[in-house]
Design an enzyme around this catalytic site. Structure first.
Site, PDB file in Angstrom:
ATOM      1  N   PRO A 184       0.835  -1.203   0.000  1.00 17.27           N
ATOM      2  CA  PRO A 184       0.000   0.000   0.000  1.00 17.27           C
ATOM      3  C   PRO A 184       0.870   1.253   0.000  1.00 17.27           C
ATOM      4  O   PRO A 184       1.935   1.276   0.611  1.00 17.27           O
ATOM      5  CB  PRO A 184      -0.797  -0.109   1.305  1.00 17.27           C
ATOM      6  N   LYS A 185       0.397   2.279  -0.698  1.00 21.06           N
ATOM      7  CA  LYS A 185       1.105   3.564  -0.733  1.00 21.06           C
ATOM      8  C   LYS A 185       0.443   4.526   0.245  1.00 21.06           C
ATOM      9  O   LYS A 185      -0.652   5.010   0.033  1.00 21.06           O
ATOM     10  CB  LYS A 185       1.058   4.150  -2.143  1.00 21.06           C
ATOM     11  N   PHE A 186       1.113   4.777   1.367  1.00 17.97           N
ATOM     12  CA  PHE A 186       0.583   5.698   2.370  1.00 17.97           C
ATOM     13  C   PHE A 186       0.991   7.122   2.018  1.00 17.97           C
ATOM     14  O   PHE A 186       2.156   7.386   1.710  1.00 17.97           O
ATOM     15  CB  PHE A 186       1.125   5.346   3.761  1.00 17.97           C
TER      16      PHE A 186
END
Length: 301
Positions: A29-31
């Site tokens: 996931p790209k936070f």
């Protein structure tokens, strides 16, 4: 190769328009938070932003948690602040901009969480020449037992699961995926990773403006995953009026601040953190940052 030490150039990602296919890929996931490298070296902790700036004093909660790490450990990851079940970029930027005197109170009101996605050193050994697959296994072994606020970012090798994440995670403020090859070494300053965002726009923290306070010309913003201010293109008339209202009373004592751009330095007036702009990034000869709309700040105090 010497042990990683600040200021350290971090690995970067290139934007793509579709989820890459092929064997040997990992998906994370790209936070949208504040990029940070944690150094646990020589019995002390140092926290470094992407720009190389040391931000240890702004995050006393993370600095204290990092004391649990074995000496000789260096982590790369993203700081986020969770509010009402979602990540809040304006809140994490407020944390990053805190003075040492204000930082402890903000740490209690807006506790930070660190999503570690890479292990650059362990037990004094530089791991950057190792393949991502090996670094990942050692990252989980080091950070997995600690628990919040330090934890490894989720990762999958299953493309179908990654597609499910891509569709479902925007509900909690995670707007994309980072894709890495399992055999990749860690190369600071190089865009070998890939990132797929759900939208073309980004939430950016407003840190200043150019022009008159009653009619700002452009905004100076900080983008997720970075802490280097950038100047937007001139705003449309309607946005200028809205910006004047939102920024009224938020001008800080730091006047005449300058930011470097592709055409030289630009002077701007700094403002207190809390206002967020939705921006779109385009590329001509230089990257162009266009303000799409402004978000009214929530009360973070």
């Amino acid at each position: 190769m010497t042990l990683p030490r600040p200021p350290l150039k971090v690995a970067l990602a290139e934007s793509v328009n579709a989820l890459p296919r092929g064997a040997g890929l990992a998906y994370e996931p790209k936070f949208d938070g504040h990029r940070m490298v944690i150094f646990r070296l020589g019995g002390e902790v140092l926290l470094q932003a992407r720009s190389g700036r040391i931000v240890t004093a702004a995050f006393p909660d993370l600095a204290a948690a990092a004391l649990q790490l074995p000496d000789g450990t260096v982590l790369d990851g993203e700081v986020v602040v969770w509010r009402d079940g979602r990540t809040d970029f304006a809140a994490v930027q407020k944390r990053a901009a805190a003075t040492p005197g204000r930082a402890p109170a903000l740490a209690r009101a807006l506790p930070a969480s660190y999503a570690a996605f890479d292990l650059l050193a362990e037990a004094g050994q530089d791991l950057r020449p190792l393949a991502y697959e090996k670094r990942r296994a050692r990252l989980v072994a080091v950070t997995g037992p600690l628990g919040p606020p330090l934890q490894p970012v989720p990762m999958t090798l299953d493309r179908a699961e990654a597609e499910g994440w891509y569709e479902s995670l925007p509900a909690i403020g995670v707007e994309g995926l980072v894709i890495k090859r399992l055999d990749q070494t860690y190369r600071g300053g190089v865009r070998l990773w890939r990132k797929l965002r759900h939208t073309r726009t980004h939430d950016a923290a407003v840190v200043g403006f150019t022009g008159a306070p009653a009619r700002p010309t452009a905004l100076v913003v900080v983008l997720p995953d970075d802490d280097t201010p950038v100047v937007s293109s001139p705003m449309q008339p309607g946005l200028r009026g809205q910006a004047a209202g939102l920024l009224a009373g938020r001008v800080s004592g730091a006047g005449g601040v300058a930011v470097a751009t592709g055409i030289g330095e630009v002077a701007y007036r700094a403002v207190e953190p809390g206002v967020t702009a939705e921006v779109e990034l385009g590329t001509t000869r230089h990257t162009v940052t266009t303000v799409v709309r402004l978000r009214f700040p929530e009360e973070l105090d």
